[in-house]
Structure formats: structure tokens, C-alpha cells
Design a protein around this motif. Structure first.
Motif, mmCIF file in Angstrom:
data_model
loop_
_atom_site.group_PDB
_atom_site.id
_atom_site.type_symbol
_atom_site.label_atom_id
_atom_site.label_comp_id
_atom_site.label_asym_id
_atom_site.label_seq_id
_atom_site.Cartn_x
_atom_site.Cartn_y
_atom_site.Cartn_z
ATOM 1 N N LEU A 180 -8.137 -5.533 1.396
ATOM 2 C CA LEU A 180 -7.671 -4.869 2.621
ATOM 3 C C LEU A 180 -6.332 -5.502 2.976
ATOM 4 O O LEU A 180 -6.235 -6.725 3.102
ATOM 5 C CB LEU A 180 -8.673 -5.066 3.763
ATOM 6 C CG LEU A 180 -10.042 -4.398 3.590
ATOM 7 C CD1 LEU A 180 -10.934 -4.677 4.799
ATOM 8 C CD2 LEU A 180 -9.898 -2.896 3.394
ATOM 9 N N ARG A 223 0.839 8.766 12.541
ATOM 10 C CA ARG A 223 -0.459 8.164 12.240
ATOM 11 C C ARG A 223 -1.522 8.642 13.237
ATOM 12 O O ARG A 223 -2.620 9.020 12.854
ATOM 13 C CB ARG A 223 -0.380 6.636 12.265
ATOM 14 C CG ARG A 223 -1.747 6.023 12.118
ATOM 15 C CD ARG A 223 -1.825 4.536 11.950
ATOM 16 N NE ARG A 223 -3.226 4.171 12.039
ATOM 17 C CZ ARG A 223 -4.099 4.267 11.048
ATOM 18 N NH1 ARG A 223 -3.715 4.664 9.858
ATOM 19 N NH2 ARG A 223 -5.361 3.969 11.238
ATOM 20 N N HIS A 283 -6.521 12.100 -0.324
ATOM 21 C CA HIS A 283 -7.186 10.806 -0.111
ATOM 22 C C HIS A 283 -8.708 10.977 -0.122
ATOM 23 O O HIS A 283 -9.436 10.136 -0.638
ATOM 24 C CB HIS A 283 -6.735 10.148 1.190
ATOM 25 C CG HIS A 283 -7.383 8.803 1.402
ATOM 26 N ND1 HIS A 283 -6.776 7.625 1.048
ATOM 27 C CD2 HIS A 283 -8.618 8.454 1.857
ATOM 28 C CE1 HIS A 283 -7.599 6.615 1.296
ATOM 29 N NE2 HIS A 283 -8.719 7.097 1.798
ATOM 30 N N LYS A 288 0.829 -1.202 0.000
ATOM 31 C CA LYS A 288 0.000 0.000 0.000
ATOM 32 C C LYS A 288 0.869 1.260 0.000
ATOM 33 O O LYS A 288 0.612 2.218 -0.724
ATOM 34 C CB LYS A 288 -0.873 -0.018 1.249
ATOM 35 C CG LYS A 288 -2.268 0.479 1.017
ATOM 36 C CD LYS A 288 -3.017 0.632 2.311
ATOM 37 C CE LYS A 288 -3.366 -0.655 2.999
ATOM 38 N NZ LYS A 288 -4.041 -0.425 4.274
ATOM 39 N N VAL A 296 -19.906 9.835 3.335
ATOM 40 C CA VAL A 296 -20.247 9.174 2.071
ATOM 41 C C VAL A 296 -21.739 8.848 2.050
ATOM 42 O O VAL A 296 -22.437 9.118 1.063
ATOM 43 C CB VAL A 296 -19.442 7.862 1.905
ATOM 44 C CG1 VAL A 296 -19.990 7.024 0.760
ATOM 45 C CG2 VAL A 296 -17.970 8.158 1.686
ATOM 46 N N ALA A 352 -14.832 6.532 -5.409
ATOM 47 C CA ALA A 352 -15.465 5.246 -5.092
ATOM 48 C C ALA A 352 -16.922 5.471 -4.679
ATOM 49 O O ALA A 352 -17.814 4.687 -5.023
ATOM 50 C CB ALA A 352 -14.712 4.552 -3.958
ATOM 51 N N PRO A 365 -12.920 6.857 8.136
ATOM 52 C CA PRO A 365 -13.514 7.982 8.866
ATOM 53 C C PRO A 365 -14.518 8.759 8.018
ATOM 54 O O PRO A 365 -15.227 9.617 8.528
ATOM 55 C CB PRO A 365 -12.306 8.851 9.228
ATOM 56 C CG PRO A 365 -11.240 8.485 8.263
ATOM 57 C CD PRO A 365 -11.509 7.088 7.785
ATOM 58 N N GLY A 366 -14.567 8.438 6.700
ATOM 59 C CA GLY A 366 -15.475 9.165 5.812
ATOM 60 C C GLY A 366 -16.807 8.457 5.606
ATOM 61 O O GLY A 366 -17.651 8.949 4.857
HETATM 62 C C1 HEM Z 1 -17.807 4.474 -1.031
HETATM 63 C C2 HEM Z 1 -16.830 5.225 -0.573
HETATM 64 C C3 HEM Z 1 -15.796 4.751 0.369
HETATM 65 C C4 HEM Z 1 -15.505 3.467 0.772
HETATM 66 C C5 HEM Z 1 -16.193 2.176 0.367
HETATM 67 C C6 HEM Z 1 -14.406 3.571 1.701
HETATM 68 C C7 HEM Z 1 -13.823 2.496 2.316
HETATM 69 C C8 HEM Z 1 -12.665 2.575 3.063
HETATM 70 C C9 HEM Z 1 -11.945 1.439 3.548
HETATM 71 C C10 HEM Z 1 -12.348 -0.007 3.297
HETATM 72 C C11 HEM Z 1 -10.881 1.919 4.221
HETATM 73 C C12 HEM Z 1 -9.818 1.093 4.908
HETATM 74 C C13 HEM Z 1 -8.734 0.768 3.945
HETATM 75 C C14 HEM Z 1 -7.759 -0.167 4.543
HETATM 76 O O1 HEM Z 1 -7.958 -0.621 5.646
HETATM 77 O O2 HEM Z 1 -6.782 -0.475 3.868
HETATM 78 C C15 HEM Z 1 -10.926 3.355 4.169
HETATM 79 C C16 HEM Z 1 -9.998 4.176 4.744
HETATM 80 C C17 HEM Z 1 -10.081 5.542 4.726
HETATM 81 N N1 HEM Z 1 -11.088 6.307 4.164
HETATM 82 FE FE1 HEM Z 1 -12.641 5.616 3.127
HETATM 83 N N2 HEM Z 1 -14.067 4.891 1.853
HETATM 84 C C18 HEM Z 1 -14.885 5.634 1.073
HETATM 85 C C19 HEM Z 1 -14.872 6.996 0.935
HETATM 86 C C20 HEM Z 1 -14.149 7.849 1.731
HETATM 87 C C21 HEM Z 1 -14.247 9.285 1.724
HETATM 88 C C22 HEM Z 1 -15.201 10.075 0.835
HETATM 89 C C23 HEM Z 1 -13.325 9.763 2.606
HETATM 90 C C24 HEM Z 1 -13.029 11.182 3.005
HETATM 91 C C25 HEM Z 1 -13.844 12.211 2.792
HETATM 92 C C26 HEM Z 1 -12.626 8.624 3.148
HETATM 93 C C27 HEM Z 1 -11.587 8.701 4.036
HETATM 94 C C28 HEM Z 1 -10.817 7.621 4.415
HETATM 95 C C29 HEM Z 1 -9.565 7.739 5.149
HETATM 96 C C30 HEM Z 1 -8.895 9.039 5.620
HETATM 97 C C31 HEM Z 1 -9.099 6.429 5.338
HETATM 98 C C32 HEM Z 1 -7.812 5.997 6.049
HETATM 99 C C33 HEM Z 1 -8.117 5.631 7.458
HETATM 100 C C34 HEM Z 1 -6.908 5.162 8.247
HETATM 101 O O3 HEM Z 1 -5.948 4.632 7.682
HETATM 102 O O4 HEM Z 1 -6.927 5.333 9.456
HETATM 103 N N3 HEM Z 1 -13.159 7.489 2.602
HETATM 104 N N4 HEM Z 1 -12.030 3.737 3.461
#
Ligand code: HEM
Length: 444
Positions: free
Chosen positions: A318, A124, A257, A104, A391, A264, A386-387
Motif C-alpha cells: 500500500l 478524485r 480497474h 502508483k 468481491v 485478484a 469500494p469493491g
Molecule cells: C480480492 C479482491 C480485491 C482486493 C484484495 C482489493 C483490495 C484493494 C485495496 C487494498 C485497495 C487500496 C489500494 C491502495 O490503497 O493503494 C483497493 C482499492 C480499490 N479497489 Fe479493490 N480489491 C479487490 C477487488 C476489487 C474489485 C473487484 C473492485 C471493483 C469491482 C475493486 C475496486 C477498487 C477501487 C475502485 C479501488 C480504488 C479506491 C480509491 O482509490 O479510492 N476492488 N482495493
């Protein structure tokens, strides 16, 4: 040194080649970071996700619950096969299994070198807190909720009205991005299409993680444009919320990000629209909700969006790296191992998920889906998205705006009705609708 007898089972070389060909390669080829339309069309024709799920289920019945180690030269790597292990790995993220996994980090350094997702330790923790605060992780309706609903209502109505009787992916995505740029960066960014073009270029590079040189000129231009928008700190946008944040985290490092991930969310919303238009009973129910409510909180539509991500996860892979040795029932993987959770395997598991291949949003409304350890469309534990709430808010209010004023009919042959099993791969780029204004009595 690990006792070889206690090690988790290791796949044979032919089985590893099958996993590479049917799971890893298609996941990489369709684009982990940005989806490639032509490969997606091929993936849907061949239903590649179904083939991957079948293979992993077969290996689970032969090798046991895993994790299943793969004999890859130079890298310890294991595939998670059991929902309880999914929960363990994600819940212990940050302490025992870092989300900042090697593969990643290599992929994401192109356009988000300081993103929380690939950060470790104190950096982090600070970046995570910033993301949780600004995105309001635990609040179903963000403080900007009413403003976001206004923006999606305007952009949704405009999108449907200007569609000229047809809505395809490009038109939908263009309207979606206008709304997202307003929500994240303010009205001054609404028409900055170049920003998203640059981001998409950086994301394509990220697809080729190991092979591609960094494009610093493109990165610099993207960064300059982004900072200009953020510096306006427009009230009613996330940029305005960021400006109030007193931490030393640089918002311009985290927003790429968010923009990347909103793409998505567009895919998820568009697929939900397709299923809803193919299921008249469901459509009637969500219309009732949309017509009868002025609130940005639309529980049924939100559950439809969640169900769309469950059926077709936009983050199918993941990845975690084990910081310490880890063990399940005496089956041990060494410290430093990469762990691969292929979410479609768990989301479509007929053995543990009722209505695995049908559209069943009610399981999110009664909380049953949230209890299932393998249903993790937004991940889980300390690395969970956190999003998520943002979403659900954005996608549900945009869908409500579209459905309030217009009728949508899906073109072509897609088996998305309530009776049959739903396809395992659904190519969003191919979905196209006929659009007509709704009779006045149906609108609010
Ligand atoms: C359908 C839309 C989305 C899906 C399905 C989704 C899903 C995910 C998933 C599965 C992860 C974890 C990834 C991992 O563990 O490797 C993640 C992490 C994250 N997402 Fe989303 N996400 C979406 C949209 C968003 C949006 C719109 C934002 C911000 C406005 C966002 C912000 C983040 C951030 C900052 C992380 C990193 C969290 C961390 O590492 O602590 N996501 N997302």
C-alpha cells in the motif's frame, strides 16, 4: 526545513540494500499489477514473503517503530513498521496522505489513466463517489446480489462439470472470468476473452511502469470493446447500474480497474478453496452453510474469503505520498515522502495477531480482525476498496456453487492443514484439484 534531530530514523545503506533485495524487489518481480507465474513458483519455493517479514521485524527491533526512512537518491521514502501508523496513514488518506502516490501513478497510467486510485482533488472526489455508488460500498449484498448468485451458480456448476475430473488454475480462471464479464458487462460479454487478454497485456506493461512505452493501439482496442459492452447497459449487470448514474463520471474510465481487481478476487477464492479442501472440519461447516441457504449472504464463506486475503494479501504494497510533513512521537518525515506499507508484515505479526499463521475465519465473524489496525486486506479509511462487499459476494457464492455439487481433493504436497503454520507465500498457479460429483444426498 526539518530539524535533523526530529527526523524519523534513517536506515543504513546496507540495511536499505537488504530491504531492496528482500522486500521491494520480490514484490516488484512477482508482479505488483499482474502476477508472473514463474516468479510466483520461485517465490513459493523460497517463501519470499517470510524472508521479507523477518527482515522488517528485525529492523523494527533495531530502529524502533519507524517510519524508517530509506536513503534513496532523489526520493524521500519511508517504510511503515507500526500497526498504529498503518491506521493513521490510511485513515488520513486523501487529506494528509494521498493514495495517488508517484510510483502508483506511473504504473497505472497504462491502462487506467483516469482511475480513482490515481486521481486527486475534485476529480478524485467525483470518481470516488461514482465507485461507491455503483459498487454499493457499504451494502453487504449488492442490489444485483440475487442475479450475481444465479450467475456464479451457473458458471460454478459448469466449471466443475466440464473440468473432466481435474481443476487447474487456467480452467478456474476461465470460468471465473465468464462469470465476472456477465456480472460487470452483461451476458453479451460472457465470451469476450479478447477483452481480458487486452487488459492483461496492458497490466503487464504496468508491471514495468518506468521502463515501458505506452501501447496506445492496445489501449484503444480495449477501450472500444469495453465501451461497446457498456453501451448495451444490460439490466442485471453493473453496466446497467452505470447507465442509471447521473454524474458526469465516465464509467469506461473506472471499469478497467474493476476488471483488473476481479483477477485478484479469483486468486483469493481459489486459495480459499485449497485451504478448505485441506481442512475437513472447516469444509464441513461451509458446506452446511452452502447446503442450507438460498441466500446470497453466506457469512462463513465470506469470512473464509477475507481470511484468504489476510494470509496472502493480493495488494501487499500500500503506497501513499505525504501531502504535509507528518510526525509520530516526535519522529518526522518530510512533506512529499513516499510511504510503503507492506501488509504481510502486519497480517502475519505473531506479536499482535492471534493465530497469525493459521486459517481462522472466525476472527472476521466476531469482529476482532476488523478492530486490528494492521489487518487491512481491503485497505481502510477514505481509500478503502469500494469493491470489498462485491468481491465477498461473488467469491463466496461461486465457492458455494462449487462445493454444493462437487468434491475437491488438492493434489501434491501443500501444507495447508489445520495443524501446522500455513506457508507465507502460496502460488495459486500451481494448485490443482481432483474433482468428483458429490453424492446426491449432499446436494440441495
Ligand atoms: C480480492 C479482491 C480485491 C482486493 C484484495 C482489493 C483490495 C484493494 C485495496 C487494498 C485497495 C487500496 C489500494 C491502495 O490503497 O493503494 C483497493 C482499492 C480499490 N479497489 Fe479493490 N480489491 C479487490 C477487488 C476489487 C474489485 C473487484 C473492485 C471493483 C469491482 C475493486 C475496486 C477498487 C477501487 C475502485 C479501488 C480504488 C479506491 C480509491 O482509490 O479510492 N476492488 N482495493
Amino acid at each position: 526545513m526539518l530539524d535533523p534531530a526530529s527526523r524519523a530514523p534513517r536506515a543504513s545503506v546496507p540495511d536499505t540494500a537488504r530491504i531492496a533485495a528482500r522486500v521491494l524487489l520480490p514484490t516488484l518481480a512477482t508482479g505488483v499489477i499482474v502476477r508472473r507465474p514463474r516468479v510466483m513458483a520461485f517465490a513459493e519455493r523460497r517463501q519470499l514473503d517470510r524472508s521479507a517479514i523477518r527482515l522488517l521485524a528485525e529492523l523494527r527491533s533495531r530502529y524502533g517503530d519507524g517510519p524508517l526512512r530509506l536513503p534513496i537518491p532523489g526520493r524521500e521514502f519511508a517504510v511503515v513498521l507500526d500497526p498504529a501508523q498503518v491506521r493513521d496513514v490510511l485513515r488520513d488518506s486523501a487529506d494528509r496522505f494521498t493514495p495517488a502516490n508517484l510510483e502508483k501513478r506511473t504504473a497505472l497510467r497504462h491502462f487506467q489513466p483516469h482511475a480513482v486510485l490515481i486521481s486527486r482533488g475534485r476529480a478524485r472526489a467525483r470518481r470516488r463517489e461514482f465507485n461507491e455508488d455503483v459498487l454499493e460500498i457499504d451494502r453487504p449484498v449488492h442490489e444485483l446480489g440475487p442475479r450475481i448468485a444465479e450467475i456464479t451458480a451457473e458458471e460454478g456448476a459448469r466449471l466443475a462439470e466440464h473440468a473432466g475430473g481435474r481443476l487447474d488454475w487456467d480452467a478456474f480462471a476461465a470460468g471465473w472470468w465468464r462469470a465476472v464479464r456477465r456480472i460487470v458487462l452483461g451476458a453479451g460479454a460472457r465470451d469476450d476473452r479478447r477483452l481480458v487478454e487486452l487488459l492483461n497485456g496492458l497490466r503487464s506493461d504496468a508491471n514495468w511502469a518506468f521502463l515501458h512505452p505506452r501501447r496506445t493501439a492496445r489501449r484503444r482496442e480495449f477501450d472500444r470493446r469495453l465501451r461497446a459492452h457498456l453501451s448495451r447497459a444490460e439490466p442485471g449487470s453493473l453496466a446497467g447500474v452505470i447507465a442509471r448514474d447521473s454524474s458526469d463520471v465516465d464509467g469506461a474510465d473506472q471499469v478497467p480497474h474493476w476488471l483488473f481487481a476481479f483477477d485478484a478476487a479469483a486468486v483469493v477464492a481459489y486459495r480459499a478453496l485449497a485451504v478448505l479442501t485441506a481442512q475437513p472440519e472447516r469444509l464441513r461447516a461451509v458446506r452446511e452453510e452452502a447446503d442450507g441457504s438460498d441466500s446470497p449472504m453466506l457469512p462463513l464463506l465470506r469470512s473464509c474469503v477475507l481470511e484468504s486475503v489476510r494470509l496472502w494479501p493480493t495488494t501487499p504494497a500500500l503506497l501513499r505520498d505525504a501531502i504535509t510533513e507528518a510526525s509520530w512521537g516526535g519522529r518526522t518525515i518530510p512533506r512529499g515522502s513516499g510511504l510503503f506499507i507492506y501488509t504481510p508484515l502486519f497480517h502475519r505479526d505473531r506479536g499482535t495477531v492471534p493465530d497469525a499463521d493459521r486459517f481462522a475465519p472466525e476472527s472476521w465473524l466476531d469482529g476482532a480482525a476488523q478492530q486490528h489496525p494492521g489487518l487491512v486486506p481491503f485497505s481502510a479509511g477514505p481509500g478503502r476498496c469500494p469493491g470489498e462487499n462485491l468481491v465477498l459476494l461473488t467469491a463466496s457464492t461461486l465457492l458455494a456453487a462449487l462445493l454444493r455439487g462437487h468434491e475437491f481433493r488438492l493434489d501434491g504436497e501443500h501444507e495447508l492443514g489445520p495443524d501446522g503454520p500455513l506457508p507465507h507465500t502460496l502460488d495459486n498457479f500451481e494448485l490443482e484439484f481432483r474433482v468428483a460429483a458429490r453424492a446426491a444426498s449432499g446436494t440441495r
